[in-house]
Enzyme design. Sequence first.
Site, PDB file in Angstrom:
ATOM      1  N   HIS A  42       4.528   6.074   5.396  1.00 56.34           N
ATOM      2  CA  HIS A  42       5.945   5.737   5.524  1.00 56.34           C
ATOM      3  C   HIS A  42       6.748   6.716   4.663  1.00 56.34           C
ATOM      4  CE1 HIS A  42       5.213   1.947   7.681  1.00 56.34           C
ATOM      5  NE2 HIS A  42       4.159   1.819   6.898  1.00 56.34           N
ATOM      6  N   LEU A  43       7.556   7.534   5.317  1.00 57.04           N
ATOM      7  CA  LEU A  43       8.330   8.543   4.581  1.00 57.04           C
ATOM      8  C   LEU A  43       9.781   8.112   4.349  1.00 57.04           C
ATOM      9  CD1 LEU A  43       6.957  11.862   6.144  1.00 57.04           C
ATOM     10  CD2 LEU A  43       6.377  10.836   3.946  1.00 57.04           C
ATOM     11  N   HIS A 161      -0.044  -2.874  14.491  1.00 51.89           N
ATOM     12  CA  HIS A 161      -0.021  -3.667  13.257  1.00 51.89           C
ATOM     13  C   HIS A 161      -0.356  -5.087  13.700  1.00 51.89           C
ATOM     14  CE1 HIS A 161       2.061  -5.155   9.445  1.00 51.89           C
ATOM     15  NE2 HIS A 161       2.002  -6.243  10.189  1.00 51.89           N
ATOM     16  N   HIS A 214      -4.626  -0.610   9.431  1.00 51.39           N
ATOM     17  CA  HIS A 214      -5.003  -1.355   8.219  1.00 51.39           C
ATOM     18  C   HIS A 214      -5.784  -2.653   8.442  1.00 51.39           C
ATOM     19  CE1 HIS A 214      -1.283  -3.225   9.461  1.00 51.39           C
ATOM     20  NE2 HIS A 214      -0.510  -2.321   8.890  1.00 51.39           N
ATOM     21  N   ASN A 260       1.218  -5.867   3.053  1.00 55.84           N
ATOM     22  CA  ASN A 260       1.019  -6.464   4.365  1.00 55.84           C
ATOM     23  C   ASN A 260       0.160  -5.548   5.235  1.00 55.84           C
ATOM     24  OD1 ASN A 260       1.185  -8.045   6.599  1.00 55.84           O
ATOM     25  ND2 ASN A 260       3.309  -7.529   7.106  1.00 55.84           N
ATOM     26  N   ASP A 287      -1.379   3.916   4.422  1.00 53.74           N
ATOM     27  CA  ASP A 287      -0.251   2.973   4.509  1.00 53.74           C
ATOM     28  C   ASP A 287       0.661   3.149   3.281  1.00 53.74           C
ATOM     29  OD1 ASP A 287       1.546   1.078   5.361  1.00 53.74           O
ATOM     30  OD2 ASP A 287       0.182  -0.627   5.163  1.00 53.74           O
TER      31      ASP A 287
END
Length: 409
Positions: A42-43, A161, A214, A260, A287
């Site tokens: 996540h950027l 997800h 994940h 999460n 993640d």
Amino acid sequence: MTVISGTHLGEIEIEDQTIVRIDPAKKGGLIALPGLVDLHTHLREPGREDAETVESGSRAAALGGYTAVCAMANTSPVADTAGVVEQVWRLGREAGLVDVQPVGAVTVGLAGEQLAELGAMADSAARVRVFSDDGHCVSDPRLMRRALEYVKAFDGVVAQHAEEPRLTVGAQMNEGEVAARLGLTGWPAVAEEAIIARDALMAGHVGARLHVCHVSTAGSVELIRWAKSKGWRVTAEVTPHHLLLTEDRATGYDPVFKVNPPLRTQADVDALRAGLRDGTIDCVATDHAPHSVEDKECEWAYARPGMLGLETALAIVVKTMGPDWDRIAEWMSAAPARIAGLQGHGHAVEVGAPANIALFDPAVTWTVDPTALASRSRNTPYAGTELRGRIVATYLRGEPTVLNGKATR
Ligand SMILES: [Zn+2]
């Protein structure tokens, strides 16, 4: 010509972005791995540049030994159009520290109601092949089926997800005795497993590629093993934190451990390690989820879920899985490059391969200092932890992005 001395393979010579010679007579103690590839980063740009930017996240990635990262779509605006994915892709090129491969959203605005412009994103300059509503589950089975059918046309993949949202309303941590004792609403393993089972069946039915983000429970590992035994095109990732940490970390109510899917039990950790070792789980993905101090350093119930991961991932994988360099190269470079369709990455360090190389010193120990990380955020679960092994240099197509443990730009 660039010469890299002192690696466990020998002295490596690079010319024209390619490895041209390896002299095994000149070996040393540094581990030369193919540049790492992260399927799940996540950027935060566009939209939350206070937490991370494409540039700061790219720097963190390079310092972690990465040469390519897949940037998740849950930005603001959401990466659900050709315009936004091209913007992220261009920002990545400008930063020039890793190849930033945008992930496209599956549904418009991650709202789970309407399929996004998957074809336009695939045809854009960013050449999107991985689609995900990560942060949210594509819970509508009809939409999920249509997404799988759509991406099949260009050998894309839907990265799910896996979280049945009706089973996790208000969830704060793993459902079980610890949650009951702490008085926190539980996130049951079945919420993940039910979606994985459903999506595996659907991927098999459609003949399309499904990737499970994940994976966090022992039951999920069993389901993925079953799906693979059927010959269905299902791949899966596990995060470094799910390979190491358990739900017991929640007992101090420190929200840095809120994530999460949540940290699970020791039995789950053991099953995840076994699943990675036997090939059920294909790869490790970070993640990496930067959050600002306001969003993270507050009461557990209000804190955003997520942890930093890029700069510590390799050391955690070595710690949990052992110094098995060939397997680590598979889990952290070759497999994720294959899944994301990144042809220039994931090649073994050998003559003729693109010169994407991570140099890891397995002997040094260092203490994680959140303020010293390149990420704009500080939410590492390893603050104050002593880790063994660190990246000393990273090369992207022959150019150093990290030298002597410092980013070059
Ligand atoms: Zn997720």
